[in-house]
Motif scaffolding. Structure first.
Motif, mmCIF file in Angstrom:
data_model
loop_
_atom_site.group_PDB
_atom_site.id
_atom_site.type_symbol
_atom_site.label_atom_id
_atom_site.label_comp_id
_atom_site.label_asym_id
_atom_site.label_seq_id
_atom_site.Cartn_x
_atom_site.Cartn_y
_atom_site.Cartn_z
ATOM 1 N N PRO A 1 0.823 -1.225 0.000
ATOM 2 C CA PRO A 1 0.000 0.000 0.000
ATOM 3 C C PRO A 1 0.852 1.268 0.000
ATOM 4 N N ALA A 2 1.934 1.270 0.783
ATOM 5 C CA ALA A 2 2.806 2.447 0.830
ATOM 6 C C ALA A 2 3.512 2.661 -0.503
ATOM 7 N N ILE A 3 3.868 1.576 -1.173
ATOM 8 C CA ILE A 3 4.511 1.685 -2.484
ATOM 9 C C ILE A 3 3.557 2.332 -3.485
ATOM 10 N N ALA A 4 2.318 1.855 -3.505
ATOM 11 C CA ALA A 4 1.333 2.436 -4.417
ATOM 12 C C ALA A 4 1.097 3.915 -4.108
ATOM 13 N N ASP A 5 1.007 4.249 -2.819
ATOM 14 C CA ASP A 5 0.820 5.655 -2.440
ATOM 15 C C ASP A 5 2.004 6.509 -2.882
ATOM 16 N N THR A 6 3.204 5.980 -2.760
ATOM 17 C CA THR A 6 4.407 6.727 -3.140
ATOM 18 C C THR A 6 4.458 6.954 -4.642
ATOM 19 N N VAL A 7 4.128 5.923 -5.414
ATOM 20 C CA VAL A 7 4.103 6.062 -6.875
ATOM 21 C C VAL A 7 3.106 7.141 -7.285
ATOM 22 N N ALA A 8 1.956 7.157 -6.634
ATOM 23 C CA ALA A 8 0.942 8.161 -6.956
ATOM 24 C C ALA A 8 1.383 9.550 -6.519
ATOM 25 N N ARG A 9 1.927 9.665 -5.316
ATOM 26 C CA ARG A 9 2.280 10.973 -4.776
ATOM 27 C C ARG A 9 3.365 11.659 -5.598
ATOM 28 N N TYR A 10 4.359 10.896 -6.043
ATOM 29 C CA TYR A 10 5.486 11.497 -6.761
ATOM 30 C C TYR A 10 5.402 11.271 -8.267
ATOM 31 N N ALA A 11 4.263 10.788 -8.741
ATOM 32 C CA ALA A 11 4.046 10.578 -10.176
ATOM 33 C C ALA A 11 5.197 9.796 -10.797
ATOM 34 N N ILE A 12 5.582 8.710 -10.148
ATOM 35 C CA ILE A 12 6.673 7.881 -10.651
ATOM 36 C C ILE A 12 6.167 7.094 -11.855
ATOM 37 N N GLY A 13 6.862 7.243 -12.963
ATOM 38 C CA GLY A 13 6.374 6.666 -14.205
ATOM 39 C C GLY A 13 6.955 5.319 -14.567
ATOM 40 N N TYR A 14 7.878 4.797 -13.743
ATOM 41 C CA TYR A 14 8.576 3.567 -14.114
ATOM 42 C C TYR A 14 8.881 2.789 -12.837
ATOM 43 N N VAL A 15 8.324 1.585 -12.738
ATOM 44 C CA VAL A 15 8.519 0.737 -11.568
ATOM 45 C C VAL A 15 9.045 -0.618 -12.039
ATOM 46 N N VAL A 16 10.111 -1.064 -11.392
ATOM 47 C CA VAL A 16 10.724 -2.348 -11.745
ATOM 48 C C VAL A 16 10.758 -3.231 -10.506
ATOM 49 N N PHE A 17 10.507 -4.510 -10.711
ATOM 50 C CA PHE A 17 10.458 -5.465 -9.602
ATOM 51 C C PHE A 17 11.748 -6.279 -9.526
ATOM 52 N N ASN A 18 12.265 -6.408 -8.294
ATOM 53 C CA ASN A 18 13.457 -7.201 -8.009
ATOM 54 C C ASN A 18 13.124 -8.244 -6.946
ATOM 55 N N ASP A 19 13.939 -9.279 -6.899
ATOM 56 C CA ASP A 19 13.888 -10.227 -5.782
ATOM 57 C C ASP A 19 15.329 -10.605 -5.439
ATOM 58 N N HIS A 20 15.864 -9.954 -4.416
ATOM 59 C CA HIS A 20 17.253 -10.178 -4.021
ATOM 60 C C HIS A 20 17.391 -11.111 -2.820
ATOM 61 N N LEU A 21 16.300 -11.716 -2.395
ATOM 62 C CA LEU A 21 16.403 -12.645 -1.268
ATOM 63 C C LEU A 21 17.220 -13.878 -1.668
ATOM 64 N N PRO A 22 18.106 -14.339 -0.801
ATOM 65 C CA PRO A 22 18.894 -15.553 -1.072
ATOM 66 C C PRO A 22 18.069 -16.800 -0.771
ATOM 67 N N HIS A 23 17.119 -17.098 -1.637
ATOM 68 C CA HIS A 23 16.130 -18.139 -1.355
ATOM 69 C C HIS A 23 16.758 -19.508 -1.131
ATOM 70 N N ALA A 24 17.788 -19.859 -1.898
ATOM 71 C CA ALA A 24 18.388 -21.188 -1.754
ATOM 72 C C ALA A 24 18.941 -21.393 -0.352
#
Length: 381
Positions: free
Chosen positions: A143-166
């Motif tokens: 929810p905070a991410i969505a609010d931040t994107v809206a508040r600052y009119a961020i036009g480009y969002v990229v998803f990462n997963d840096h957790l060491p799952h193994a």
């Protein structure tokens, strides 16, 4: 436009969509114009190329925190980063800022600080934009991410997963845990506990990602994924509307992106180095096979210019420069830049035949100028 130049550049080789040509180039009101301007600057012996559009770069971090803890005035750091961008011919820069469990400069609090400073920044004239790099397993932050994107009119969002799952699946302590914990401000045990908690909710991530992606797309954000390794992963991201594949790790992933009509961003430093520093697929090889839409600075702002000039030997200058100018502009939906044509933004870089940047002009404003090019401008006054 305040501070915008009104002049005609003459004598230079100008990179037009069809190739280099000795034609005058006129600027006024922050745009390229068809009508000649009274003031003329002779740039004989130089080349004028479209300004570089850097679609993804985190080199700004070194300016904001040259040493750990030295982050008291982010505005000064941002000004320093802009100066480096301009010195390397970059007229539009997307600052790739993490929203991650990793903390420190990658944490949500720092992201908010940077976005506040960026919103208030009035610098040289470089078009500075933000990309938010979201860690997929931070479900409570969605929810905070969505609010931040809206508040600052961020036009480009990229998803990462840096957790060491193994390592987490096997109950092992991940490598470099202590150093990463120190950067986050947590103890190693606290840091490991957080990673384990996030890893344990992996089954909930796909559905939550679908919902967040739909919400961000409704706001108009361009979505992408980072470090795709398989065709299946790229297919899944495409299904969520993430139509940009940033830095695919394998040719298989890049080919899957191209087959699906997705945009592909590669790291310019990979081209300059002759390969990936982490053993991933060679960017030059992907470019040679048509598997690239944009080259990004990644962590080194000189790299887009250097990579494009290197690739010009095989692709030709128009196609190579397209990867750092018009290509990134298309990816970002910026139809007003990337080429030197009347009506477009006056974004351009003046270089000698060695690739040295003598001047950068963004939106018709001088953001960098030095040496003999500066002398030519002064002489025209």
């Amino acid at each position: 436009m305040t501070g915008a130049l009104a002049l005609t550049l003459t004598g230079a080789e100008v990179l037009l969509p069809g190739g280099l040509d000795h034609v005058p180039l006129s600027l006024a009101g922050g745009r390229i114009v068809a009508d000649p301007q009274p003031r003329r600057v002779d740039l004989t012996g130089f080349r004028v190329l479209p300004g570089i559009v850097d679609v993804h770069g985190d080199g700004f971090e070194r300016h904001l925190a040259p040493r750990r803890g030295a982050m008291r005035d982010l505005g000064q750091g941002l000004a320093s980063a802009e100066a480096e961008l301009a010195a390397n011919g970059i007229t539009t820069a997307v600052l790739a800022q993490f929203w991650s469990w990793e903390g420190g400069m990658r944490g949500p609090d720092f992201a908010r600080r940077l976005l506040e400073v960026l919103a208030a920044h009035r610098g040289l004239g470089t078009d500075l934009r933000a990309q938010l790099r979201v860690e997929t397993h931070l479900l409570a932050d969605y929810p905070a991410i969505a609010d931040t994107v809206a508040r600052y009119a961020i036009g480009y969002v990229v998803f990462n997963d840096h957790l060491p799952h193994a390592a987490l699946s096997a109950g092992k302590r991940p490598p470099r845990l202590t150093g990463q914990a120190l950067k986050s401000g947590r103890s190693p045990d606290e840091h490991l506990r957080l990673m384990q908690q996030l890893h344990d909710q992996s089954a909930q991530v796909p559905t939550a990602l679908n919902d967040l992606s739909a919400q961000l797309q409704a706001m108009g954000a361009i979505l992408g994924s980072h470090d795709d390794a398989t065709a299946e992963a790229r297919r899944d991201w495409r299904g969520r509307g993430a139509a940009v594949s940033e830095f695919p790790e394998t040719r298989i992933a890049a080919e899957a992106a191209r087959a699906g009509g997705d945009r592909i961003v590669l790291g310019a430093p990979n081209v300059v180095r002759g390969g990936s520093h982490s053993g991933n697929v060679s960017a030059s090889d992907l470019v040679a096979h048509g598997l690239c839409d944009a080259l990004a600075s990644d962590y080194h702002y000189p790299a887009p210019r250097q990579a494009a000039l290197m690739l010009a030997d095989t692709l030709g200058l128009p196609a190579a420069w397209d990867l750092v100018a018009a290509g990134p502009a298309r990816l970002l939906g910026l139809a007003d830049r990337g080429a030197l044509l009347p009506g477009l933004r006056a974004d351009l870089v003046v270089m000698d035949h060695t690739g040295h940047v003598g001047a950068t002009i963004a939106g018709g404003r001088i953001t960098h100028m030095s040496g003999s090019v500066a002398a030519r401008f002064i002489a025209s006054v």
